[in-house]
Design a protein around this motif. Structure first.
Motif, PDB file in Angstrom:
ATOM      1  N   PHE A  24      32.913  43.265  43.488  1.00 51.25           N
ATOM      2  CA  PHE A  24      33.327  41.923  43.896  1.00 51.25           C
ATOM      3  C   PHE A  24      33.721  41.949  45.375  1.00 51.25           C
ATOM      4  CE2 PHE A  24      35.973  38.028  43.908  1.00 51.25           C
ATOM      5  CZ  PHE A  24      35.089  37.172  43.289  1.00 51.25           C
ATOM      6  N   ASP A  25      32.735  42.259  46.222  1.00 51.13           N
ATOM      7  CA  ASP A  25      32.975  42.270  47.659  1.00 51.13           C
ATOM      8  C   ASP A  25      32.893  40.847  48.203  1.00 51.13           C
ATOM      9  OD1 ASP A  25      30.290  41.704  47.524  1.00 51.13           O
ATOM     10  OD2 ASP A  25      29.620  43.517  48.560  1.00 51.13           O
ATOM     11  N   ARG A  26      32.896  40.715  49.516  1.00 47.56           N
ATOM     12  CA  ARG A  26      32.895  39.380  50.104  1.00 47.56           C
ATOM     13  C   ARG A  26      31.639  38.598  49.740  1.00 47.56           C
ATOM     14  NH1 ARG A  26      31.338  36.172  54.288  1.00 47.56           N
ATOM     15  NH2 ARG A  26      32.910  34.667  54.986  1.00 47.56           N
ATOM     16  N   ASP A  27      30.486  39.276  49.696  1.00 45.15           N
ATOM     17  CA  ASP A  27      29.255  38.582  49.321  1.00 45.15           C
ATOM     18  C   ASP A  27      29.347  38.038  47.900  1.00 45.15           C
ATOM     19  OD1 ASP A  27      28.129  39.085  51.782  1.00 45.15           O
ATOM     20  OD2 ASP A  27      27.053  40.890  51.120  1.00 45.15           O
ATOM     21  N   ALA A  28      29.913  38.834  46.999  1.00 47.74           N
ATOM     22  CA  ALA A  28      30.073  38.378  45.621  1.00 47.74           C
ATOM     23  C   ALA A  28      31.071  37.231  45.533  1.00 47.74           C
ATOM     24  CB  ALA A  28      30.529  39.540  44.735  1.00 47.74           C
ATOM     25  N   LEU A  29      32.113  37.287  46.352  1.00 47.10           N
ATOM     26  CA  LEU A  29      33.095  36.198  46.394  1.00 47.10           C
ATOM     27  C   LEU A  29      32.431  34.902  46.830  1.00 47.10           C
ATOM     28  CD1 LEU A  29      35.986  34.993  46.456  1.00 47.10           C
ATOM     29  CD2 LEU A  29      36.195  35.910  48.778  1.00 47.10           C
ATOM     30  N   ARG A  30      31.664  34.969  47.914  1.00 44.56           N
ATOM     31  CA  ARG A  30      31.013  33.759  48.409  1.00 44.56           C
ATOM     32  C   ARG A  30      29.972  33.252  47.423  1.00 44.56           C
ATOM     33  NH1 ARG A  30      34.281  31.783  52.214  1.00 44.56           N
ATOM     34  NH2 ARG A  30      32.743  30.125  52.032  1.00 44.56           N
ATOM     35  N   ALA A  31      29.273  34.162  46.752  1.00 41.72           N
ATOM     36  CA  ALA A  31      28.300  33.750  45.738  1.00 41.72           C
ATOM     37  C   ALA A  31      29.000  33.056  44.578  1.00 41.72           C
ATOM     38  CB  ALA A  31      27.516  34.967  45.235  1.00 41.72           C
ATOM     39  N   ALA A  32      30.183  33.557  44.213  1.00 47.25           N
ATOM     40  CA  ALA A  32      30.948  32.928  43.139  1.00 47.25           C
ATOM     41  C   ALA A  32      31.401  31.528  43.535  1.00 47.25           C
ATOM     42  CB  ALA A  32      32.155  33.794  42.785  1.00 47.25           C
ATOM     43  N   VAL A  33      31.790  31.365  44.797  1.00 48.20           N
ATOM     44  CA  VAL A  33      32.194  30.041  45.276  1.00 48.20           C
ATOM     45  C   VAL A  33      31.014  29.077  45.226  1.00 48.20           C
ATOM     46  CG1 VAL A  33      32.987  28.746  47.286  1.00 48.20           C
ATOM     47  CG2 VAL A  33      34.061  30.928  46.717  1.00 48.20           C
ATOM     48  N   ASP A  34      29.852  29.544  45.652  1.00 47.01           N
ATOM     49  CA  ASP A  34      28.658  28.694  45.637  1.00 47.01           C
ATOM     50  C   ASP A  34      28.231  28.366  44.204  1.00 47.01           C
ATOM     51  OD1 ASP A  34      28.599  28.776  48.396  1.00 47.01           O
ATOM     52  OD2 ASP A  34      27.158  30.432  48.482  1.00 47.01           O
ATOM     53  N   ARG A  35      28.409  29.332  43.303  1.00 52.83           N
ATOM     54  CA  ARG A  35      27.988  29.151  41.912  1.00 52.83           C
ATOM     55  C   ARG A  35      28.940  28.246  41.144  1.00 52.83           C
ATOM     56  NH1 ARG A  35      27.757  34.162  40.960  1.00 52.83           N
ATOM     57  NH2 ARG A  35      29.759  34.438  39.958  1.00 52.83           N
ATOM     58  N   GLY A  36      30.197  28.266  41.534  1.00 51.25           N
ATOM     59  CA  GLY A  36      31.187  27.487  40.811  1.00 51.25           C
ATOM     60  C   GLY A  36      31.957  28.365  39.841  1.00 51.25           C
ATOM     61  N   PRO A  37      32.947  27.795  39.162  1.00 51.51           N
ATOM     62  CA  PRO A  37      33.818  28.579  38.280  1.00 51.51           C
ATOM     63  C   PRO A  37      33.146  29.011  36.978  1.00 51.51           C
ATOM     64  CG  PRO A  37      34.376  26.254  38.133  1.00 51.51           C
ATOM     65  CD  PRO A  37      33.328  26.373  39.202  1.00 51.51           C
ATOM     66  N   VAL A  38      32.247  29.997  37.089  1.00 54.75           N
ATOM     67  CA  VAL A  38      31.585  30.583  35.923  1.00 54.75           C
ATOM     68  C   VAL A  38      32.039  32.033  35.836  1.00 54.75           C
ATOM     69  CG1 VAL A  38      29.391  31.172  34.845  1.00 54.75           C
ATOM     70  CG2 VAL A  38      29.594  29.062  36.187  1.00 54.75           C
ATOM     71  N   LEU A  39      32.688  32.392  34.752  1.00 52.51           N
ATOM     72  CA  LEU A  39      33.256  33.728  34.647  1.00 52.51           C
ATOM     73  C   LEU A  39      32.156  34.779  34.506  1.00 52.51           C
ATOM     74  CD1 LEU A  39      36.155  34.879  34.586  1.00 52.51           C
ATOM     75  CD2 LEU A  39      35.933  35.014  32.114  1.00 52.51           C
ATOM     76  N   ASP A  40      32.265  35.825  35.305  1.00 56.02           N
ATOM     77  CA  ASP A  40      31.302  36.923  35.287  1.00 56.02           C
ATOM     78  C   ASP A  40      31.701  37.890  34.172  1.00 56.02           C
ATOM     79  OD1 ASP A  40      29.716  39.148  35.717  1.00 56.02           O
ATOM     80  OD2 ASP A  40      29.933  39.123  37.893  1.00 56.02           O
ATOM     81  N   ARG A  41      31.019  37.797  33.041  1.00 54.50           N
ATOM     82  CA  ARG A  41      31.371  38.625  31.884  1.00 54.50           C
ATOM     83  C   ARG A  41      31.093  40.104  32.144  1.00 54.50           C
ATOM     84  NH1 ARG A  41      33.738  36.575  26.969  1.00 54.50           N
ATOM     85  NH2 ARG A  41      33.713  34.303  27.205  1.00 54.50           N
ATOM     86  N   ALA A  42      30.054  40.404  32.898  1.00 51.40           N
ATOM     87  CA  ALA A  42      29.754  41.806  33.201  1.00 51.40           C
ATOM     88  C   ALA A  42      30.879  42.423  34.028  1.00 51.40           C
ATOM     89  CB  ALA A  42      28.423  41.914  33.941  1.00 51.40           C
TER      90      ALA A  42
END
Length: 290
Positions: A24-42
């Motif tokens: 969950f680096d910065r790229d993953a953080l920004r991707a999560a923001v763009d994707r919206g509040p969807v919990l990453d089960r993995a």
């Protein structure tokens, strides 16, 4: 009282920091923001495999067998990374809710009149009858509001939230210092200017004061000390993010900057578990009793 981390505690902190940097680096953080509040089960299962949720379960129950001070270190790192999800509720449910310890189940809990991640949770602790979705200030924390407040959060939940605030305060301070070194104005880094130096110094002082309070409360588990730690951690996180935004100037307000994400999450956490008003009441009652 001195709070020097042991070698094992340092290794534990380094391990979760490495995991978050990888997953969950910065790229993953920004991707999560763009994707919206969807919990990453993995990612949730990876946290479970790393012992994030089972940290305080006895070893004979499949846990790691550590204590509250070690849990605080993990939550501090999670707060610095802005890791989304009902972390505290799932951690506290380990051993009580099947699958919570391993990250196979997502557990959320009623927190006053709010519930985080209600639609993503496998288990909800508390009565959520009449819960209505509401717009969340934090793009990575979906919220539902209840018609009436539920029971008060446990002291452990409050402390773990304070630890997340501490991590966010530390990251905001680091972002401000980094920008002050790199951004130049009038031919020199803006960190050379006294006003910027003062902002960064104040951020550091608030963060270290909160750190001492959070670590001490993790050792004593005293509800009054936990209330004080939450109060200081909230201030360090909220004011730290606001000062960090000031150091960044106009670019701090842009969507591409991470500063606003720390400020929004800090505002939300300040209302989680125990508000500043309630923490002040607990402190005042303790002083009056003394």
């Amino acid at each position: 009282m001195r709070f020097q981390l042991t070698d094992d505690q340092k290794a534990l902190r380094a391990g979760i920091r490495e995991l978050l940097a990888r997953r969950f680096d910065r790229d993953a953080l920004r991707a999560a923001v763009d994707r919206g509040p969807v919990l990453d089960r993995a990612l949730w299962r990876a946290l479970g495999e790393a012992g994030f949720f089972a940290l305080r379960l006895p070893e004979d129950a499949g846990g790691v067998g550590l204590g509250l001070p070690e849990a605080v270190l993990l939550f501090e790192e999670a707060g610095a990374a802005l890791l989304p999800g009902p972390l505290a509720a799932t951690h506290l449910a380990a051993g009580r809710v099947p699958g919570a310890a391993t990250g196979e189940s997502v557990v959320t809990a009623v927190d006053g009149a709010l519930v985080e991640w209600l639609d993503s949770a496998d288990t909800v602790l508390g009565d959520t009858a009449g819960a209505e979705p509401m717009r969340s200030l934090d793009p990575l924390t979906p919220l539902h509001r209840l018609p009436a407040p539920g029971p008060a959060a446990s002291p452990e939940y409050v402390l773990l939230t304070a630890a997340e605030q501490l991590g966010s305060a530390g990251r905001s301070t680091a972002l401000a210092v980094q920008h002050a070194k790199e951004r130049t104005q009038f031919g020199q880094p803006i960190g050379a200017f006294q006003a910027v130096k003062h902002l960064c110094a104040q951020m550091l002082v608030r963060t270290e004061l909160a750190r001492a309070a959070v670590y001490a409360a993790a050792v004593t588990a005293d509800p009054v000390e936990i209330a004080g730690a939450k109060l200081l951690a909230d201030e360090a996180a909220v004011r730290g993010a606001r000062d960090c935004l000031q150091v960044h100037g106009g670019m701090g307000f842009t969507w591409e900057s991470d500063v606003h994400l720390h400020l929004k999450r800090a505002w939300l956490r300040a209302e989680r578990g125990m508000t500043a008003a309630r923490a002040e009441e607990v402190q005042a009652q303790a002083l009056a009793g003394a």
